[in-house]
Design a protein around this motif. Structure first.
Motif, PDB file in Angstrom:
ATOM      1  N   ILE A 181     -11.861   0.711  59.076  1.00 25.93           N
ATOM      2  CA  ILE A 181     -11.470  -0.362  58.428  1.00 25.93           C
ATOM      3  C   ILE A 181     -11.741  -1.552  58.404  1.00 25.93           C
ATOM      4  O   ILE A 181     -11.754  -2.034  56.970  1.00 25.93           O
ATOM      5  N   LEU A 182     -12.748  -1.792  59.209  1.00 31.25           N
ATOM      6  CA  LEU A 182     -13.538  -2.844  59.081  1.00 31.25           C
ATOM      7  C   LEU A 182     -14.347  -2.652  58.028  1.00 31.25           C
ATOM      8  O   LEU A 182     -15.173  -3.579  57.230  1.00 31.25           O
ATOM      9  N   GLU A 183     -15.330  -1.084  57.578  1.00 32.00           N
ATOM     10  CA  GLU A 183     -16.265  -0.932  57.131  1.00 32.00           C
ATOM     11  C   GLU A 183     -15.531  -0.955  55.618  1.00 32.00           C
ATOM     12  O   GLU A 183     -16.255  -1.927  54.708  1.00 32.00           O
ATOM     13  N   ARG A 184     -13.925  -1.131  55.464  1.00 33.54           N
ATOM     14  CA  ARG A 184     -13.894  -0.736  54.431  1.00 33.54           C
ATOM     15  C   ARG A 184     -13.360  -2.359  53.722  1.00 33.54           C
ATOM     16  O   ARG A 184     -13.606  -3.107  52.979  1.00 33.54           O
ATOM     17  N   ASP A 185     -12.701  -2.911  54.758  1.00 34.35           N
ATOM     18  CA  ASP A 185     -12.487  -4.568  53.873  1.00 34.35           C
ATOM     19  C   ASP A 185     -13.809  -4.870  53.875  1.00 34.35           C
ATOM     20  O   ASP A 185     -14.296  -5.690  52.474  1.00 34.35           O
ATOM     21  N   VAL A 234       5.550  -8.524  39.909  1.00 32.02           N
ATOM     22  CA  VAL A 234       4.713  -9.337  40.994  1.00 32.02           C
ATOM     23  C   VAL A 234       3.778  -8.685  42.063  1.00 32.02           C
ATOM     24  O   VAL A 234       3.560  -7.221  41.386  1.00 32.02           O
ATOM     25  N   THR A 235       2.649  -9.044  42.112  1.00 35.19           N
ATOM     26  CA  THR A 235       1.675  -8.544  42.421  1.00 35.19           C
ATOM     27  C   THR A 235       1.352  -8.925  44.473  1.00 35.19           C
ATOM     28  O   THR A 235       1.671  -9.313  44.819  1.00 35.19           O
ATOM     29  N   ILE A 236       0.905  -7.828  45.030  1.00 36.71           N
ATOM     30  CA  ILE A 236       1.381  -7.733  46.187  1.00 36.71           C
ATOM     31  C   ILE A 236      -0.483  -7.282  45.971  1.00 36.71           C
ATOM     32  O   ILE A 236      -0.707  -6.369  45.909  1.00 36.71           O
ATOM     33  N   ASP A 237      -1.249  -8.185  46.917  1.00 31.00           N
ATOM     34  CA  ASP A 237      -2.578  -7.504  47.365  1.00 31.00           C
ATOM     35  C   ASP A 237      -2.807  -7.897  48.943  1.00 31.00           C
ATOM     36  O   ASP A 237      -2.169  -8.483  49.866  1.00 31.00           O
ATOM     37  N   GLY A 238      -4.059  -7.093  49.058  1.00 27.86           N
ATOM     38  CA  GLY A 238      -4.258  -7.164  50.963  1.00 27.86           C
ATOM     39  C   GLY A 238      -4.798  -6.481  51.048  1.00 27.86           C
ATOM     40  O   GLY A 238      -5.516  -4.786  50.306  1.00 27.86           O
ATOM     41  N   PRO A 239      -5.469  -6.071  52.053  1.00 23.39           N
ATOM     42  CA  PRO A 239      -6.606  -5.309  53.019  1.00 23.39           C
ATOM     43  C   PRO A 239      -5.544  -3.633  52.989  1.00 23.39           C
ATOM     44  O   PRO A 239      -4.426  -4.018  53.282  1.00 23.39           O
ATOM     45  N   ALA A 240      -6.645  -3.073  53.450  1.00 21.14           N
ATOM     46  CA  ALA A 240      -5.852  -1.417  54.069  1.00 21.14           C
ATOM     47  C   ALA A 240      -5.160  -2.111  55.288  1.00 21.14           C
ATOM     48  O   ALA A 240      -5.220  -2.717  55.905  1.00 21.14           O
ATOM     49  N   GLY A 241      -3.705  -1.249  54.817  1.00 17.01           N
ATOM     50  CA  GLY A 241      -3.233  -0.858  56.418  1.00 17.01           C
ATOM     51  C   GLY A 241      -1.733  -2.676  56.636  1.00 17.01           C
ATOM     52  O   GLY A 241      -2.053  -2.188  57.487  1.00 17.01           O
ATOM     53  N   THR A 242      -1.817  -3.224  55.603  1.00 17.38           N
ATOM     54  CA  THR A 242      -1.317  -3.678  56.037  1.00 17.38           C
ATOM     55  C   THR A 242       0.227  -3.299  54.896  1.00 17.38           C
ATOM     56  O   THR A 242       1.154  -4.124  55.459  1.00 17.38           O
ATOM     57  N   GLY A 243       0.628  -2.316  54.764  1.00 19.87           N
ATOM     58  CA  GLY A 243       1.751  -1.638  54.854  1.00 19.87           C
ATOM     59  C   GLY A 243       2.366  -1.894  53.588  1.00 19.87           C
ATOM     60  O   GLY A 243       3.307  -1.939  52.789  1.00 19.87           O
ATOM     61  N   LYS A 244       1.168  -2.367  52.402  1.00 14.80           N
ATOM     62  CA  LYS A 244       1.395  -2.277  51.031  1.00 14.80           C
ATOM     63  C   LYS A 244       2.265  -1.737  50.212  1.00 14.80           C
ATOM     64  O   LYS A 244       2.817  -2.459  49.761  1.00 14.80           O
ATOM     65  N   SER A 245       1.939  -0.669  50.050  1.00 18.34           N
ATOM     66  CA  SER A 245       2.763   0.339  48.756  1.00 18.34           C
ATOM     67  C   SER A 245       3.375   0.574  50.019  1.00 18.34           C
ATOM     68  O   SER A 245       4.572   0.945  49.020  1.00 18.34           O
ATOM     69  N   THR A 246       3.888   0.901  51.361  1.00 18.18           N
ATOM     70  CA  THR A 246       6.210   0.880  52.048  1.00 18.18           C
ATOM     71  C   THR A 246       6.238  -0.186  51.093  1.00 18.18           C
ATOM     72  O   THR A 246       7.618  -0.025  51.264  1.00 18.18           O
ATOM     73  N   VAL A 247       5.621  -1.434  51.366  1.00 20.18           N
ATOM     74  CA  VAL A 247       6.496  -2.923  50.834  1.00 20.18           C
ATOM     75  C   VAL A 247       6.685  -2.727  49.438  1.00 20.18           C
ATOM     76  O   VAL A 247       7.640  -3.566  49.326  1.00 20.18           O
ATOM     77  N   ALA A 248       5.874  -2.745  48.992  1.00 21.12           N
ATOM     78  CA  ALA A 248       6.113  -2.832  47.673  1.00 21.12           C
ATOM     79  C   ALA A 248       7.247  -1.839  46.997  1.00 21.12           C
ATOM     80  O   ALA A 248       7.808  -2.094  46.087  1.00 21.12           O
ATOM     81  N   HIS A 249       7.123  -0.499  47.320  1.00 26.60           N
ATOM     82  CA  HIS A 249       8.145   0.736  46.748  1.00 26.60           C
ATOM     83  C   HIS A 249       8.908   0.096  47.296  1.00 26.60           C
ATOM     84  O   HIS A 249      10.476  -0.075  46.276  1.00 26.60           O
ATOM     85  N   ARG A 250       9.538  -0.453  48.874  1.00 24.49           N
ATOM     86  CA  ARG A 250      10.507  -1.182  48.934  1.00 24.49           C
ATOM     87  C   ARG A 250      11.337  -2.479  47.830  1.00 24.49           C
ATOM     88  O   ARG A 250      12.132  -2.766  48.147  1.00 24.49           O
ATOM     89  N   LEU A 251      10.370  -2.820  47.767  1.00 26.79           N
ATOM     90  CA  LEU A 251      10.690  -4.208  47.543  1.00 26.79           C
ATOM     91  C   LEU A 251      11.181  -3.861  45.593  1.00 26.79           C
ATOM     92  O   LEU A 251      12.085  -4.670  45.299  1.00 26.79           O
ATOM     93  N   ALA A 252      10.358  -2.838  45.211  1.00 27.69           N
ATOM     94  CA  ALA A 252      11.007  -2.694  43.626  1.00 27.69           C
ATOM     95  C   ALA A 252      11.990  -2.719  43.995  1.00 27.69           C
ATOM     96  O   ALA A 252      12.644  -2.497  42.901  1.00 27.69           O
ATOM     97  N   LYS A 253      12.183  -1.237  44.774  1.00 33.26           N
ATOM     98  CA  LYS A 253      13.320  -1.026  45.141  1.00 33.26           C
ATOM     99  C   LYS A 253      14.618  -2.065  44.544  1.00 33.26           C
ATOM    100  O   LYS A 253      15.577  -1.773  43.985  1.00 33.26           O
ATOM    101  N   ARG A 254      15.077  -2.877  45.432  1.00 35.77           N
ATOM    102  CA  ARG A 254      15.674  -3.903  46.107  1.00 35.77           C
ATOM    103  C   ARG A 254      15.825  -4.747  44.813  1.00 35.77           C
ATOM    104  O   ARG A 254      16.776  -4.844  44.816  1.00 35.77           O
ATOM    105  N   LEU A 255      14.537  -4.894  44.017  1.00 34.76           N
ATOM    106  CA  LEU A 255      14.809  -6.406  43.266  1.00 34.76           C
ATOM    107  C   LEU A 255      15.069  -5.278  41.925  1.00 34.76           C
ATOM    108  O   LEU A 255      15.324  -6.344  40.972  1.00 34.76           O
TER     109      LEU A 255
END
Ligand code: DC
Length: 245
Positions: A184-188, A13-34
């Motif tokens: 954030i805008l500069e990083r985007d 399962v890939t999760i992409d997206g810009p900084a500040g969408t909570g990707k790391s937390t979400v990916a970590h918790r989704l992985a555990k759940r699955l």
């Protein structure tokens, strides 16, 4: 007696997206759940930036940083939770999360030679750990374009800035929303305009906007997306018929 050993079917399962969408937390918790493992590819880019700074290498010096990345051994300790990133056998811990590293990492990540080495390292990790939730900027578009589920997380820049200010405040770092929004805008801009592996929504990805959703609900949404795209057997890793599709 013949012993039949069922191959564990890969499931990415890939999760992409810009900084500040909570990707790391979400990916970590989704992985555990699955029941999957979690790969934090941003941590790998951060480790390259940190090591460059520590060794006195200019993070913008593409060829030297690329050489550094090729020479480094980047591994995760999968026995810790979340998996700890080891550089040449040593855990980097929170040293990759400082403002100094955050400022240096865009230059590192925009270097095509560095990206090439990272893509290779990430595919190698996946060949050893084929049941993964992996998050970053290019996971569904470049690194694993045939992943079983591709998700693109998004949120409005103002919301992402507010979340980041709160995260930093929890660590005792005082910033303003205006300052973080500008970063954030500069990083985007840098992430989406680089030639190699730019931040784009992967082909066929499910887009989830997290602007108005609490984190627990985001995880629920993503679990629904995954369950709609894959059978329970495939997710559990015991779907032989799906082993090589
Ligand atoms: O997600 P993060 O903030 O830890 O990522 C750190 C940096 O690495 C950020 O500038 C984006 C970049 N990155 C990337 O270019 N490709 C990835 N797969 C992951 C992160």
């Amino acid at each position: 007696m013949t012993v039949v050993v069922a191959a564990t079917a890969a499931f990415i399962v890939t999760i992409d997206g810009p900084a500040g969408t909570g990707k790391s937390t979400v990916a970590h918790r989704l992985a555990k759940r699955l029941g999957l493992e979690f790969l934090d590819t941003g941590a790998m880019y951060r480790a390259a930036a940190l090591t460059a700074l520590e060794r006195g290498i200019d993070p913008a010096d593409g060829p030297r940083v690329a050489e550094l990345v090729r020479d480094l051994e980047l591994r995760f300790d999968w026995m810790t939770d979340p998996p700890a990133l080891l550089v040449d056998g040593h855990a980097v811990g929170d040293r990759i999360r400082t403002q100094e590293v955050t400022r240096a990492v865009s230059a590192v990540a925009s270097n095509p030679l560095v990206r090439e080495a990272m893509v290779e390292a990430q595919r190698e990790i996946a060949s050893l750990h084929p049941r993964l939730v992996t998050e970053g900027r290019d996971q569904g578009s470049v690194v694993f374009p045939d992943a079983h589920v591709r998700i693109y997380l998004d949120a409005r820049p103002e919301i992402r800035a507010r979340r980041r200010v709160e995260q930093l405040a929890a660590k005792g770092i005082v910033t303003t929303e205006g300052e973080i929004l500008a970063q954030i805008l500069e990083r985007d801009r840098l992430d989406s305009t680089r030639r190699d592996g730019p931040l784009v929504c992967p082909r066929g990805a499910d887009v989830v906007d997290t602007s108005n959703i609490e984190i627990d609900d985001v995880i629920d949404r993503l679990e629904q997306v995954v369950r709609a795209r894959a059978t329970p057997a495939r997710i559990a890793g015991d779907d032989d018929s799906a082993a090589d599709s």
